[in-house]
Design a protein around this motif. Structure first.
Motif, PDB file in Angstrom:
ATOM      1  N   ILE A  29       0.854  -1.192   0.000  1.00 32.64           N
ATOM      2  CA  ILE A  29       0.000   0.000   0.000  1.00 32.64           C
ATOM      3  C   ILE A  29       0.890   1.242   0.000  1.00 32.64           C
ATOM      4  CG2 ILE A  29      -1.840   1.261   1.189  1.00 32.64           C
ATOM      5  CD1 ILE A  29      -2.682  -1.535   0.225  1.00 32.64           C
ATOM      6  N   ASN A  30       0.599   2.195  -0.872  1.00 29.48           N
ATOM      7  CA  ASN A  30       1.388   3.435  -0.900  1.00 29.48           C
ATOM      8  C   ASN A  30       0.492   4.655  -0.993  1.00 29.48           C
ATOM      9  OD1 ASN A  30       3.460   5.259  -0.955  1.00 29.48           O
ATOM     10  ND2 ASN A  30       4.126   4.805  -3.043  1.00 29.48           N
ATOM     11  N   THR A  31       0.487   5.449   0.091  1.00 31.01           N
ATOM     12  CA  THR A  31      -0.180   6.755   0.091  1.00 31.01           C
ATOM     13  C   THR A  31       0.828   7.859   0.407  1.00 31.01           C
ATOM     14  OG1 THR A  31      -0.786   6.432   2.425  1.00 31.01           O
ATOM     15  CG2 THR A  31      -2.439   5.838   0.776  1.00 31.01           C
ATOM     16  N   ALA A  32       2.130   7.543   0.323  1.00 35.53           N
ATOM     17  CA  ALA A  32       3.172   8.506   0.677  1.00 35.53           C
ATOM     18  C   ALA A  32       3.597   9.296  -0.551  1.00 35.53           C
ATOM     19  CB  ALA A  32       4.346   7.773   1.324  1.00 35.53           C
ATOM     20  N   ARG A  33       4.620   8.810  -1.261  1.00 29.88           N
ATOM     21  CA  ARG A  33       5.065   9.424  -2.516  1.00 29.88           C
ATOM     22  C   ARG A  33       5.380   8.307  -3.495  1.00 29.88           C
ATOM     23  NH1 ARG A  33       2.840  12.923  -0.874  1.00 29.88           N
ATOM     24  NH2 ARG A  33       3.486  15.028  -0.259  1.00 29.88           N
ATOM     25  N   GLY A  34       5.057   8.533  -4.762  1.00 32.48           N
ATOM     26  CA  GLY A  34       5.166   7.490  -5.756  1.00 32.48           C
ATOM     27  C   GLY A  34       6.567   6.956  -5.943  1.00 32.48           C
ATOM     28  N   ALA A  35       7.570   7.847  -5.939  1.00 29.84           N
ATOM     29  CA  ALA A  35       8.933   7.432  -6.260  1.00 29.84           C
ATOM     30  C   ALA A  35       9.627   6.696  -5.127  1.00 29.84           C
ATOM     31  CB  ALA A  35       9.763   8.643  -6.682  1.00 29.84           C
ATOM     32  N   ILE A  36       8.946   6.480  -4.013  1.00 30.14           N
ATOM     33  CA  ILE A  36       9.486   5.605  -2.983  1.00 30.14           C
ATOM     34  C   ILE A  36       9.541   4.169  -3.513  1.00 30.14           C
ATOM     35  CG2 ILE A  36       9.069   4.648  -0.668  1.00 30.14           C
ATOM     36  CD1 ILE A  36       7.821   7.368   0.060  1.00 30.14           C
ATOM     37  N   ILE A  37       8.655   3.876  -4.470  1.00 22.23           N
ATOM     38  CA  ILE A  37       8.633   2.567  -5.118  1.00 22.23           C
ATOM     39  C   ILE A  37       9.236   2.689  -6.516  1.00 22.23           C
ATOM     40  CG2 ILE A  37       7.151   0.718  -6.007  1.00 22.23           C
ATOM     41  CD1 ILE A  37       5.073   1.491  -3.936  1.00 22.23           C
ATOM     42  N   ASP A  38      10.094   1.753  -6.871  1.00 21.85           N
ATOM     43  CA  ASP A  38      10.535   1.607  -8.257  1.00 21.85           C
ATOM     44  C   ASP A  38       9.359   0.979  -8.999  1.00 21.85           C
ATOM     45  OD1 ASP A  38      11.532   0.722 -10.698  1.00 21.85           O
ATOM     46  OD2 ASP A  38      13.443   0.061  -9.870  1.00 21.85           O
ATOM     47  N   GLU A  39       8.626   1.797  -9.733  1.00 19.25           N
ATOM     48  CA  GLU A  39       7.362   1.348 -10.314  1.00 19.25           C
ATOM     49  C   GLU A  39       7.537   0.250 -11.353  1.00 19.25           C
ATOM     50  OE1 GLU A  39       4.142   4.201 -12.056  1.00 19.25           O
ATOM     51  OE2 GLU A  39       4.185   4.423  -9.867  1.00 19.25           O
ATOM     52  N   LYS A  40       8.629   0.290 -12.097  1.00 16.21           N
ATOM     53  CA  LYS A  40       8.879  -0.771 -13.080  1.00 16.21           C
ATOM     54  C   LYS A  40       9.167  -2.096 -12.374  1.00 16.21           C
ATOM     55  CE  LYS A  40      10.372   2.218 -16.874  1.00 16.21           C
ATOM     56  NZ  LYS A  40       9.095   2.007 -17.603  1.00 16.21           N
ATOM     57  N   ALA A  41       9.893  -2.024 -11.256  1.00 15.38           N
ATOM     58  CA  ALA A  41      10.140  -3.235 -10.472  1.00 15.38           C
ATOM     59  C   ALA A  41       8.833  -3.757  -9.873  1.00 15.38           C
ATOM     60  CB  ALA A  41      11.150  -2.949  -9.370  1.00 15.38           C
ATOM     61  N   LEU A  42       7.949  -2.848  -9.482  1.00 16.42           N
ATOM     62  CA  LEU A  42       6.639  -3.255  -8.971  1.00 16.42           C
ATOM     63  C   LEU A  42       5.852  -4.007 -10.036  1.00 16.42           C
ATOM     64  CD1 LEU A  42       4.249  -3.250  -6.974  1.00 16.42           C
ATOM     65  CD2 LEU A  42       3.681  -0.947  -7.821  1.00 16.42           C
ATOM     66  N   VAL A  43       5.858  -3.482 -11.250  1.00 18.40           N
ATOM     67  CA  VAL A  43       5.153  -4.153 -12.343  1.00 18.40           C
ATOM     68  C   VAL A  43       5.678  -5.576 -12.517  1.00 18.40           C
ATOM     69  CG1 VAL A  43       4.839  -4.180 -14.857  1.00 18.40           C
ATOM     70  CG2 VAL A  43       4.490  -2.057 -13.573  1.00 18.40           C
ATOM     71  N   ARG A  44       7.000  -5.730 -12.512  1.00 26.34           N
ATOM     72  CA  ARG A  44       7.585  -7.066 -12.683  1.00 26.34           C
ATOM     73  C   ARG A  44       7.213  -7.987 -11.529  1.00 26.34           C
ATOM     74  NH1 ARG A  44      11.839  -3.794 -14.678  1.00 26.34           N
ATOM     75  NH2 ARG A  44      12.916  -3.804 -12.654  1.00 26.34           N
ATOM     76  N   ALA A  45       7.215  -7.441 -10.310  1.00 23.76           N
ATOM     77  CA  ALA A  45       6.874  -8.254  -9.138  1.00 23.76           C
ATOM     78  C   ALA A  45       5.427  -8.730  -9.196  1.00 23.76           C
ATOM     79  CB  ALA A  45       7.123  -7.451  -7.859  1.00 23.76           C
ATOM     80  N   LEU A  46       4.547  -7.893  -9.690  1.00 25.93           N
ATOM     81  CA  LEU A  46       3.135  -8.270  -9.825  1.00 25.93           C
ATOM     82  C   LEU A  46       2.938  -9.256 -10.969  1.00 25.93           C
ATOM     83  CD1 LEU A  46       1.617  -4.716  -9.274  1.00 25.93           C
ATOM     84  CD2 LEU A  46       1.269  -6.685  -7.762  1.00 25.93           C
ATOM     85  N   GLN A  47       3.644  -9.041 -12.054  1.00 17.08           N
ATOM     86  CA  GLN A  47       3.506  -9.936 -13.213  1.00 17.08           C
ATOM     87  C   GLN A  47       4.012 -11.347 -12.916  1.00 17.08           C
ATOM     88  OE1 GLN A  47       5.686  -7.612 -16.097  1.00 17.08           O
ATOM     89  NE2 GLN A  47       3.824  -6.817 -17.054  1.00 17.08           N
ATOM     90  N   THR A  48       5.070 -11.442 -12.120  1.00 12.98           N
ATOM     91  CA  THR A  48       5.678 -12.751 -11.843  1.00 12.98           C
ATOM     92  C   THR A  48       5.138 -13.405 -10.588  1.00 12.98           C
ATOM     93  OG1 THR A  48       7.498 -11.715 -10.607  1.00 12.98           O
ATOM     94  CG2 THR A  48       7.829 -12.056 -12.977  1.00 12.98           C
ATOM     95  N   GLY A  49       4.262 -12.712  -9.856  1.00 15.56           N
ATOM     96  CA  GLY A  49       3.703 -13.284  -8.640  1.00 15.56           C
ATOM     97  C   GLY A  49       4.631 -13.213  -7.448  1.00 15.56           C
ATOM     98  N   GLN A  50       5.654 -12.337  -7.522  1.00 18.68           N
ATOM     99  CA  GLN A  50       6.516 -12.148  -6.346  1.00 18.68           C
ATOM    100  C   GLN A  50       5.716 -11.593  -5.182  1.00 18.68           C
ATOM    101  OE1 GLN A  50       9.998  -9.822  -7.722  1.00 18.68           O
ATOM    102  NE2 GLN A  50      11.219 -11.438  -6.781  1.00 18.68           N
ATOM    103  N   ILE A  51       4.753 -10.701  -5.478  1.00 18.95           N
ATOM    104  CA  ILE A  51       3.799 -10.238  -4.476  1.00 18.95           C
ATOM    105  C   ILE A  51       2.403 -10.380  -5.074  1.00 18.95           C
ATOM    106  CG2 ILE A  51       5.461  -8.653  -3.450  1.00 18.95           C
ATOM    107  CD1 ILE A  51       3.811  -6.339  -4.677  1.00 18.95           C
ATOM    108  N   ALA A  52       1.399 -10.333  -4.201  1.00 18.35           N
ATOM    109  CA  ALA A  52       0.034 -10.612  -4.654  1.00 18.35           C
ATOM    110  C   ALA A  52      -0.636  -9.414  -5.300  1.00 18.35           C
ATOM    111  CB  ALA A  52      -0.809 -11.105  -3.482  1.00 18.35           C
TER     112      ALA A  52
END
Length: 333
Positions: free
Chosen positions: A241-264
């Motif tokens: 969950i992120n309600t802070a600032r977007g760039a705290i997350i590497d968004e491209k890495a997030l996409v990969r983690a979601l696509q591969t099932g690393q996180i739900a």
């Protein structure tokens, strides 16, 4: 010619701010709701104003500040209608003798409400199931239909245990959640007991949490705080969950983690290149996305606006603005 100071309001803000500003200055304001002036247009308009009332979407960098400081009249103070202030080069403002303020505190509970709402919506797949129903695909109850994650009794990891992080912990207590936290500095034993918080290392939080909620400020140190290495440490059933600032997350890495099932899944109110969103996120049914509405209640936005206006009023009256970020500049006045 009036000797009142000139105030520039960069965007349409709640009405409650204007009487305060007009009580001591001449207000020039962007009156078009939803319209954000470009950097060049704002730089064209701002010089010659004593005060600037701005928002997070306005870039107030060194070039901007130096231009306004050289104008007649020179810029004296900037009131940012936000708790964050990474849009302003505070170091340059301080060097130039320009005061800067923000609006902390007033949006704490509203933002925590949204963060916990995203947690519930993502865990229980509420937006996804609503779209399914509205599309006419619901034909009756089924034992596996939209089964989601259990919230009650789960483990919540909070990164950043400031006001909003602590408010998130209070909400979690109603769901009997085990709450872990990681912070730059550990809270007192009394605070930990009050909010039922357990301090753990960053890595331990990532490994043990069912839900991870970001509430840290955005700085050079927290840029891409959550990236490939961090996703690899999370549970495959974890929800971010992120309600802070977007760039705290590497968004491209997030996409990969979601696509591969690393996180739900993920529930996001802020984005790395806002307002642009990674196209893959828009296609993911199991991800909940909101358009930066963390503080978007009428009461809170009005309080933010009046707080920003009152910071300027205090400065004009020769008082210390309640939320000044660089008080050293007051010695230069």
């Amino acid at each position: 010619m009036s000797d009142k100071p000139k105030i520039l309001v960069t965007q349409k803000v709640p009405d409650a701010a204007y009487p305060i500003l007009e009580s001591f200055g001449i207000v020039e304001a962007n009156e078009e709701e939803g319209v954000i002036w470009s950097y060049d247009e704002l730089l064209h308009r701002a010089p010659g104003h004593d005060y600037l009332f701005c928002l997070l979407t306005d870039t107030i960098d060194a070039r901007f500040l130096e231009t306004c400081a050289a104008a007649n009249p020179r810029l004296k103070m900037i009131a940012n209608m936000a708790v964050g202030f990474n849009n302003i080069d505070v170091a340059t403002a301080t060097r130039l003798g320009i005061a800067v303020s923000n609006t902390p505190g007033v949006l704490t509970d509203t933002t925590a409400d949204l963060a916990f709402g995203l947690l519930l919506a993502t865990a229980r797949r509420i937006p996804e199931s609503e779209r399914f129903l509205r599309a006419g695909r619901f034909t009756g109850w089924g034992p596996l239909l939209f089964c989601g994650a259990e919230v009650y009794g789960a483990t919540l990891g909070i990164i950043g245990a400031g006001r909003i992080g602590q408010a998130m912990a209070r909400r979690a207590s109603g769901f009997n959640m085990r709450v872990l936290y990681h912070n730059r500095s550990r809270l007192s034993a009394e605070e930990e007991q009050r909010y039922n918080l357990t301090f753990v290392s960053f890595e331990e939080l990532l490994k043990e949490s069912d839900f991870i909620s970001l509430h840290c400020p955005y700085t050079q140190e927290t840029h891409h705080l959550i990236g490939e290495r961090e996703f690899a440490l999370m549970k495959p059933e974890a929800i971010l969950i992120n309600t802070a600032r977007g760039a705290i997350i590497d968004e491209k890495a997030l996409v990969r983690a979601l696509q591969t099932g690393q996180i739900a899944s993920a529930g996001l109110d802020v984005f790395e290149n806002e307002p642009a969103i990674e196209p893959e996120l828009l296609q993911m049914e199991h991800v909940v996305l909101a358009p930066h509405i963390g503080s978007a209640s009428l009461k809170t936005r009005s309080l933010m606006a009046t707080t920003a206006a009152n910071n300027l009023l205090a400065f004009q009256k020769g008082e210390v603005p309640p939320n000044i970020l660089n008080p050293d500049v007051l010695d230069q006045q």
